[in-house]
Design a protein around this motif. Structure first.
Motif, PDB file in Angstrom:
ATOM      1  N   SER A 131      -4.960  19.426  -9.894  1.00 48.94           N
ATOM      2  CA  SER A 131      -5.106  17.989 -10.108  1.00 48.94           C
ATOM      3  C   SER A 131      -3.922  17.435 -10.881  1.00 48.94           C
ATOM      4  N   TRP A 132      -3.581  18.095 -11.988  1.00 43.76           N
ATOM      5  CA  TRP A 132      -2.472  17.627 -12.805  1.00 43.76           C
ATOM      6  C   TRP A 132      -1.124  17.814 -12.097  1.00 43.76           C
ATOM      7  N   THR A 133      -0.966  18.919 -11.409  1.00 46.93           N
ATOM      8  CA  THR A 133       0.316  19.180 -10.754  1.00 46.93           C
ATOM      9  C   THR A 133       0.579  18.189  -9.634  1.00 46.93           C
ATOM     10  N   VAL A 134      -0.418  17.949  -8.792  1.00 46.18           N
ATOM     11  CA  VAL A 134      -0.229  17.020  -7.677  1.00 46.18           C
ATOM     12  C   VAL A 134       0.005  15.600  -8.187  1.00 46.18           C
ATOM     13  N   SER A 135      -0.775  15.165  -9.170  1.00 44.10           N
ATOM     14  CA  SER A 135      -0.576  13.818  -9.719  1.00 44.10           C
ATOM     15  C   SER A 135       0.777  13.708 -10.403  1.00 44.10           C
ATOM     16  N   ASN A 136       1.222  14.783 -11.044  1.00 41.95           N
ATOM     17  CA  ASN A 136       2.531  14.793 -11.694  1.00 41.95           C
ATOM     18  C   ASN A 136       3.647  14.620 -10.666  1.00 41.95           C
ATOM     19  N   LEU A 137       3.550  15.351  -9.553  1.00 46.46           N
ATOM     20  CA  LEU A 137       4.556  15.232  -8.491  1.00 46.46           C
ATOM     21  C   LEU A 137       4.522  13.841  -7.853  1.00 46.46           C
ATOM     22  N   GLU A 138       3.321  13.330  -7.598  1.00 44.70           N
ATOM     23  CA  GLU A 138       3.183  12.016  -6.960  1.00 44.70           C
ATOM     24  C   GLU A 138       3.728  10.904  -7.854  1.00 44.70           C
ATOM     25  N   LEU A 139       3.398  10.955  -9.136  1.00 43.83           N
ATOM     26  CA  LEU A 139       3.905   9.945 -10.063  1.00 43.83           C
ATOM     27  C   LEU A 139       5.427  10.020 -10.179  1.00 43.83           C
ATOM     28  N   GLY A 140       5.963  11.237 -10.209  1.00 47.24           N
ATOM     29  CA  GLY A 140       7.408  11.396 -10.295  1.00 47.24           C
ATOM     30  C   GLY A 140       8.112  10.822  -9.092  1.00 47.24           C
ATOM     31  N   LEU A 141       7.575  11.081  -7.893  1.00 47.56           N
ATOM     32  CA  LEU A 141       8.200  10.550  -6.675  1.00 47.56           C
ATOM     33  C   LEU A 141       8.078   9.032  -6.607  1.00 47.56           C
ATOM     34  N   SER A 142       6.932   8.506  -6.987  1.00 54.82           N
ATOM     35  CA  SER A 142       6.758   7.052  -6.929  1.00 54.82           C
ATOM     36  C   SER A 142       7.719   6.356  -7.886  1.00 54.82           C
ATOM     37  N   GLN A 143       7.959   6.973  -9.027  1.00 56.70           N
ATOM     38  CA  GLN A 143       8.879   6.375  -9.990  1.00 56.70           C
ATOM     39  C   GLN A 143      10.322   6.445  -9.497  1.00 56.70           C
ATOM     40  N   SER A 144      10.702   7.571  -8.926  1.00 55.98           N
ATOM     41  CA  SER A 144      12.086   7.729  -8.475  1.00 55.98           C
ATOM     42  C   SER A 144      12.384   6.939  -7.201  1.00 55.98           C
ATOM     43  N   MET A 145      11.349   6.745  -6.347  1.00 53.64           N
ATOM     44  CA  MET A 145      11.548   6.042  -5.077  1.00 53.64           C
ATOM     45  C   MET A 145      11.177   4.562  -5.167  1.00 53.64           C
ATOM     46  N   GLY A 146      10.622   4.144  -6.294  1.00 55.07           N
ATOM     47  CA  GLY A 146      10.287   2.743  -6.461  1.00 55.07           C
ATOM     48  C   GLY A 146       9.152   2.270  -5.580  1.00 55.07           C
ATOM     49  N   MET A 194       4.408  13.570 -20.592  1.00 55.30           N
ATOM     50  CA  MET A 194       5.596  12.732 -20.462  1.00 55.30           C
ATOM     51  C   MET A 194       5.544  11.891 -19.195  1.00 55.30           C
ATOM     52  N   ARG A 195       5.088  12.493 -18.097  1.00 54.44           N
ATOM     53  CA  ARG A 195       5.009  11.761 -16.838  1.00 54.44           C
ATOM     54  C   ARG A 195       4.015  10.616 -16.920  1.00 54.44           C
ATOM     55  N   MET A 196       2.885  10.845 -17.589  1.00 56.01           N
ATOM     56  CA  MET A 196       1.883   9.797 -17.730  1.00 56.01           C
ATOM     57  C   MET A 196       2.408   8.642 -18.577  1.00 56.01           C
ATOM     58  N   LEU A 197       3.152   8.975 -19.623  1.00 57.74           N
ATOM     59  CA  LEU A 197       3.733   7.923 -20.454  1.00 57.74           C
ATOM     60  C   LEU A 197       4.780   7.136 -19.673  1.00 57.74           C
ATOM     61  N   GLN A 198       5.585   7.828 -18.885  1.00 62.55           N
ATOM     62  CA  GLN A 198       6.569   7.140 -18.048  1.00 62.55           C
ATOM     63  C   GLN A 198       5.892   6.166 -17.094  1.00 62.55           C
ATOM     64  N   ALA A 199       4.763   6.613 -16.503  1.00 63.56           N
ATOM     65  CA  ALA A 199       4.041   5.766 -15.556  1.00 63.56           C
ATOM     66  C   ALA A 199       3.491   4.521 -16.244  1.00 63.56           C
ATOM     67  N   GLU A 200       2.981   4.697 -17.461  1.00 62.58           N
ATOM     68  CA  GLU A 200       2.433   3.546 -18.179  1.00 62.58           C
ATOM     69  C   GLU A 200       3.528   2.562 -18.555  1.00 62.58           C
ATOM     70  N   ILE A 201       4.684   3.072 -18.972  1.00 63.25           N
ATOM     71  CA  ILE A 201       5.804   2.198 -19.318  1.00 63.25           C
ATOM     72  C   ILE A 201       6.274   1.434 -18.089  1.00 63.25           C
ATOM     73  N   ARG A 202       6.375   2.144 -16.978  1.00 66.60           N
ATOM     74  CA  ARG A 202       6.808   1.485 -15.745  1.00 66.60           C
ATOM     75  C   ARG A 202       5.817   0.412 -15.316  1.00 66.60           C
ATOM     76  N   ARG A 203       4.532   0.713 -15.427  1.00 67.09           N
ATOM     77  CA  ARG A 203       3.497  -0.238 -15.040  1.00 67.09           C
ATOM     78  C   ARG A 203       3.579  -1.504 -15.872  1.00 67.09           C
ATOM     79  N   MET A 204       3.840  -1.356 -17.166  1.00 68.31           N
ATOM     80  CA  MET A 204       3.873  -2.506 -18.069  1.00 68.31           C
ATOM     81  C   MET A 204       5.132  -3.347 -17.888  1.00 68.31           C
ATOM     82  N   LEU A 205       6.272  -2.680 -17.741  1.00 63.97           N
ATOM     83  CA  LEU A 205       7.544  -3.399 -17.753  1.00 63.97           C
ATOM     84  C   LEU A 205       8.021  -3.847 -16.387  1.00 63.97           C
ATOM     85  N   PRO A 244      -2.342   4.907 -16.776  1.00 60.89           N
ATOM     86  CA  PRO A 244      -0.938   4.877 -16.374  1.00 60.89           C
ATOM     87  C   PRO A 244      -0.692   4.135 -15.078  1.00 60.89           C
ATOM     88  N   TRP A 245      -1.741   3.854 -14.302  1.00 65.41           N
ATOM     89  CA  TRP A 245      -1.510   3.389 -12.942  1.00 65.41           C
ATOM     90  C   TRP A 245      -0.971   1.961 -12.927  1.00 65.41           C
TER      91      TRP A 245
END
Length: 245
Positions: A131-146, A194-205, A244-245
């Motif tokens: 669960s954590w690994t797949v969500s970590n990969l998905e969040l990372g790709l969504s952040q890098s690909m916009g 770290m990935r969850m925090l990145q997602a929350e920052i991206r969502r807010m800003l 984070p979403w």
């Protein structure tokens, strides 16, 4: 990459069985992919040999993906890891996207459903890892690909507990025995945080089009800094309970 998606004892047994002539698709796939990933990370001189292991593993691709179960998720994560090391081989966004959909079908993104189908402590721990690994990969790709991530939920809440931090030798179908934490698993949890925090920052800003914050003096920045300090210092056993979403 610190993604503990395969139990070490299961991998060791699969290696012995494959060398003994096993034709089991799952065993052959994970052994070859783990070898391919290891060689790609070891040295560029082994790139050709690593690719040969990858191609050998892909002969079993259809057989391991067809069930769409926990073993399928493990295999897809391994392909995703190899694809990140060798982008020309497989479209990583396709592999991780498929893993995301299967994870949702199996009920892994929610604490209230992640136990379904877990008949023993080892199975439950593996479901948490995936669960954590797949969500970590998905969040990372969504952040890098916009692009939006595939784990959007109606309550915007991540409540999955962390996986066990003891070595795999202490985790079996019969139970989990106490032991010193495995540093690799602690690092894996750290990167998930770290990935969850990145997602929350991206969502807010960048995503929600909030009128605030407009400058670095806004209280949100101080609260986020405090959350980062709390998260990265908190016990791995403490659930994240974040949005984070």
């Amino acid at each position: 990459m610190f993604n503990p998606v395969i139990h070490e004892m299961i991998l060791a047994n699969a290696l012995e069985d494959v060398y003994a002539g096993s034709q089991d698709p799952y065993q052959n796939f994970i052994v070859r992919l783990v070898m391919a990933i290891s060689m790609q990370k070891l040295d560029s001189n082994y790139a050709g040999l690593a690719d040969s292991y990858y191609l050998a593993a892909m002969q079993f691709y259809e057989a391991v993906v067809r069930p769409k179960d926990i073993k399928t998720l493990q295999c897809l994560v391994l392909i995703g890891q190899y694809s990140l090391l060798t982008p020309t081989r497989t479209a990583v966004y396709y592999v991780v996207g498929l893993a995301t959909r299967i994870s949702q079908q199996l009920g892994l993104p929610d604490e209230k459903t992640i136990c379904l189908g877990a008949s023993d402590p080892l199975s439950l721990d593996m479901r948490r890892r995936l669960s954590w690994t797949v969500s970590n990969l998905e969040l990372g790709l969504s952040q890098s690909m916009g692009r939006p991530n595939g784990f959007a939920k109606t309550d915007d809440l991540v409540d999955i507990k962390w996986f066990e931090t003891v070595p795999d030798a202490n985790i079996s179908e019969n139970g989990i025995t106490p032991g010193p934490p495995d540093e690799r698993k602690l690092v894996a949890i750290h990167f998930c945080k770290m990935r969850m925090l990145q997602a929350e920052i991206r969502r807010m800003l960048y995503e929600m089009k909030h009128p605030e914050p407009r400058n670095a003096q806004h209280p949100w920045f101080a609260s986020m800094e405090a959350k980062m300090d709390q998260w990265l210092r908190s016990s791995p056993e403490k659930p994240p309970w974040c949005k984070p979403w």
